[in-house]
Design an enzyme around this catalytic site. Structure first.
Site, PDB file in Angstrom:
ATOM      1  N   HIS A 115       0.807  -1.217   0.000  1.00 30.24           N
ATOM      2  CA  HIS A 115       0.000   0.000   0.000  1.00 30.24           C
ATOM      3  C   HIS A 115       0.839   1.266   0.000  1.00 30.24           C
ATOM      4  CE1 HIS A 115      -3.776  -2.270   1.305  1.00 30.24           C
ATOM      5  NE2 HIS A 115      -3.670  -2.160   0.016  1.00 30.24           N
ATOM      6  N   GLU A 130      -1.451 -12.955 -36.228  1.00 28.87           N
ATOM      7  CA  GLU A 130      -0.183 -13.132 -35.509  1.00 28.87           C
ATOM      8  C   GLU A 130       0.598 -14.350 -35.994  1.00 28.87           C
ATOM      9  OE1 GLU A 130      -0.869 -13.717 -31.309  1.00 28.87           O
ATOM     10  OE2 GLU A 130      -2.588 -15.020 -31.641  1.00 28.87           O
ATOM     11  N   ASP A 161       3.731 -12.258 -31.392  1.00 23.40           N
ATOM     12  CA  ASP A 161       3.812 -13.558 -32.054  1.00 23.40           C
ATOM     13  C   ASP A 161       4.143 -13.428 -33.537  1.00 23.40           C
ATOM     14  OD1 ASP A 161       3.493 -15.685 -30.222  1.00 23.40           O
ATOM     15  OD2 ASP A 161       1.433 -15.018 -29.878  1.00 23.40           O
ATOM     16  N   CYS A 218      -2.178  -4.983 -31.156  1.00 20.89           N
ATOM     17  CA  CYS A 218      -2.158  -5.119 -29.700  1.00 20.89           C
ATOM     18  C   CYS A 218      -0.840  -5.713 -29.207  1.00 20.89           C
ATOM     19  CB  CYS A 218      -3.342  -5.942 -29.217  1.00 20.89           C
ATOM     20  SG  CYS A 218      -3.427  -7.562 -29.976  1.00 20.89           S
TER      21      CYS A 218
HETATM   22  C1  PEP Z   1       0.835 -10.827 -29.554  1.00 15.50           C
HETATM   23  O1  PEP Z   1       1.164 -11.958 -29.878  1.00 15.50           O
HETATM   24  O2  PEP Z   1       1.307  -9.792 -30.077  1.00 15.50           O
HETATM   25  C2  PEP Z   1      -0.168 -10.618 -28.486  1.00 15.50           C
HETATM   26  C3  PEP Z   1      -0.650  -9.422 -28.227  1.00 15.50           C
HETATM   27  O3  PEP Z   1      -0.557 -11.684 -27.762  1.00 15.50           O
HETATM   28  P1  PEP Z   1       0.291 -12.405 -26.627  1.00 15.50           P
HETATM   29  O4  PEP Z   1       1.453 -11.510 -26.286  1.00 15.50           O
HETATM   30  O5  PEP Z   1      -0.663 -12.594 -25.505  1.00 15.50           O
HETATM   31  O6  PEP Z   1       0.700 -13.676 -27.278  1.00 15.50           O
HETATM   32 MG    MG Z   2      -0.048 -13.653 -29.343  1.00 14.87          MG
END
Ligand code: PEP
Ligand code: MG
Length: 566
Positions: free
Chosen positions: A185, A427, A451, A498
């Site tokens: 905390h 990916e 990936d 992402c």
């Molecule tokens: C990725 O592969 O870019 C991704 C966002 O998924 P993870 O990192 O969970 O495999």
């Molecule tokens: Mg991935």
């Protein structure tokens, strides 16, 4: 001295060692129960008043959420079970001090023995409550750190939340403790008050002396005792730059994410647990671009059932209040093993029985997740995303399952979003090569560069010897990204990213030029990503991209991008 970096920033100041009050007492039995009970209840009353005041102070210095942590102590001590146990011991003749100590110690021992980090943290809350009430019972003097002079660096064995609550933010340059970590905390409070902090520095309260100069490096977890003038100058510059950087970033709260010439992008957040959606809101994220649901399946011995999953997904949807929430179905396998799923041992787990492949072979479990997702979709803008796709049949099969579940739900009179969007993570090398085909059957794409880099470069994400190849700057990866975005555009579907590359300052101009619609990044990177996007115009980004796409090696790409950084 090295410790855990728990609150970013650099502090330079004079040491004030926070001494714990002497709480020793001799346990007594055969006491007058009525008198002891009165002493105990009045001490609790004083404790509550003091705690409320502290919470008020924290609310002003930090925020309501942090104040709630402090107020939680009142709830704990007033908990009927805990207070009942203490009063029972007093009624049996124990003195208030000893009844309080033994019950609190018992609770702390139970909390400490769990595997869950957050529950273990509750042990330190119980100790904190015990010490505070003991000091009231014993009339032990407490050091008042509220009046500490300017540029004080607080040093303590364990800085309890109530001590932290007495901090006058303007005067405290840093915090160093011997115990605790990022989720303590005092660390949470330090971050909320933007005070640099380093936790878990061994014996620091013994080693440092009152009044000596010290540097707190909350970025790298370093404490420098009696620094040289050169070190002081170096850290003063770091501190000025950091303060400037932070100020510059906070400017981006509440702003639109758009380029200099007004091209808008969506800036979303990656999360692993429902609660992290609160962080996404705090850092001004515009949605959730990736909820890695495998984390709901970890740290337990059976898969979460439909209601548990429904609650988790609904919670995120409600927190995000109709902003887009992209939830990825279970991405198990590869490096993300879940022991109770009893996945076979594989020679090549990253090329094996992973994610969508596992889910489609374990249809009941997968249907449970899809049903929970559909039910939760009635509460916000939930979108379903499929990981590790390599052929269009996988998308078709999932769509068929979704249709079946929708028809069941309709028959049962359960609400769901009829036009729920189903998107695909691009990916794998295969998904990239057939992005045009997949785009026809997907409502959106999200590029998983973590990936994608691994599969385009044929290099294991975790292999140290081959790590030199694992870089999104490789022309092969850049061409893949460009191709995927082009296919999405041609099909008229939105395309996001992402993977970690989405928040890479150097790559962002390329992504702008390729036409990426959505960036999904960690909560900590939201504002810096918005800043970078807003520093480029499409024209400038196009010019740089044209040069970059002509060079032949990852090194040349990186050099060009580094040179062109804003
Ligand atoms: C990725 O592969 O870019 C991704 C966002 O998924 P993870 O990192 O969970 O495999
Ligand atoms: Mg991935």
């Amino acid at each position: 001295m090295k410790g855990i970096a728990t609150s970013e920033g650099y502090g330079i100041g004079k040491v004030l060692v926070v001494k714990e009050p002497n709480l020793e007492f001799t346990p007594k039995t055969g006491c007058n129960a009525e008198q002891e009970l009165k002493r105990y209840r009045s001490a609790v009353e004083k404790f509550c008043i003091k705690t409320e005041k502290a919470a008020e102070r924290v609310k002003l210095a930090a925020s309501e959420k942090e104040a709630e942590i402090i107020l939680g102590h009142i709830l704990m001590i007033k908990d009927p079970y805990m207070s009942g146990e203490i009063e029972k011991l007093i009624e049996n003749g124990q003195c208030a001090e000893s009844a309080l100590s033994s019950v609190c110690d018992m609770f702390a021992a139970v909390f400490s023995s769990t595997d869950d980090e957050l529950t273990r943290q509750r042990a330190s809350d119980v100790n904190d409550i015990k010490n505070d009430i003991l000091s009231i019972l014993l009339g032990a003097e407490e050091q008042d750190i509220f009046d500490a002079p300017e540029n004080t660096v607080l040093v303590a064995k364990d800085l309890t939340p109530s001590m932290t609550a007495r901090i006058n933010k303007a005067n405290i340059a840093g915090i160093i403790t011997e115990t605790g970590g990022k989720t303590s905390h005092s660390a949470i409070l330090a971050r909320a008050m933007e005070i640099p902090a380093v936790h878990s520095v061994p014996e620091v309260a013994e080693k440092l002396k009152n009044g000596e100069t010290v540097i707190v490096d909350g970025n790298d977890g370093i404490v420098i005792e009696s620094p040289t003038q050169k070190q002081i100058d170096e850290y003063t510059k770091l501190r000025t730059d950091f303060i400037e950087y932070r100020k510059a970033l906070s400017k981006y709260i509440g702003r639109e994410t758009k380029t200099v010439d007004g091209i808008k992008a969506e800036l979303a957040v990656n999360i692993g647990k429902p609660d992290e959606a609160n962080k996404a809101i705090e850092c001004d994220g515009e949605g959730i671009g990736l909820f890695r649901t495998e984390f709901l399946f970890m740290d337990r011995s059976t898969p979460p059932n439909e209601d548990e999953q429904f609650d988790a997904y609904k919670r995120v949807a409600l927190i995000m209040k109709n902003k887009p929430v992209i939830i990825r179905t279970l991405d198990v396998g590869g490096d993300k093993g879940i022991s109770y799923l009893k996945m076979p041992k594989e020679e090549n787990p990253f090329l094996g029985f992973r994610a969508i492949r596992y889910c489609l072979k374990n249809e009941d479990m997968y249907k449970t997740q899809l049903r929970a997702l559909l039910r939760a979709s009635a509460y916000g803008d939930i979108r379903i995303m499929l990981p590790f796709v390599t052929c269009v049949d996988e998308v078709r099969t999932v769509r068929k399952l979704i249709k079946e579940i929708m028809s069941d739900l309709s028959q049962e009179g359960i609400a769901y979003k009829e036009d729920i969007k189903v998107g695909v993570m691009i990916e794998t090398a295969a998904a990239c090569m057939i992005a045009d085909i997949l785009a026809k059957e997907s409502d959106f794409f999200s590029i998983g560069t973590n990936d994608l880099t691994q599969y385009i470069m044929s290099v294991d994400r975790g292999n140290a010897d081959a790590a030199y190849l694992y870089s999104a700057y490789n022309p092969a990866v850049l061409r893949a990204i460009k191709h995927i975005i082009k296919c999405a555009k041609q099909a008229g579907i939105p395309v996001g990213m992402c993977g970690e590359a989405a928040s890479d300052k150097k790559l962002i101009p390329l992504l702008i030029s390729f036409g990426l619609d959505e960036y999904s990044v960690s909560a900590a990177s939201v504002l810096s990503t918005r800043k970078t996007i807003s520093e480029w115009s499409k024209r400038e980004a196009d010019a740089l991209t044209e040069q970059v796409m002509k060079v032949e090696t990852a090194e040349e790409v990186e050099q060009l991008l580094s040179k062109s950084q804003k």
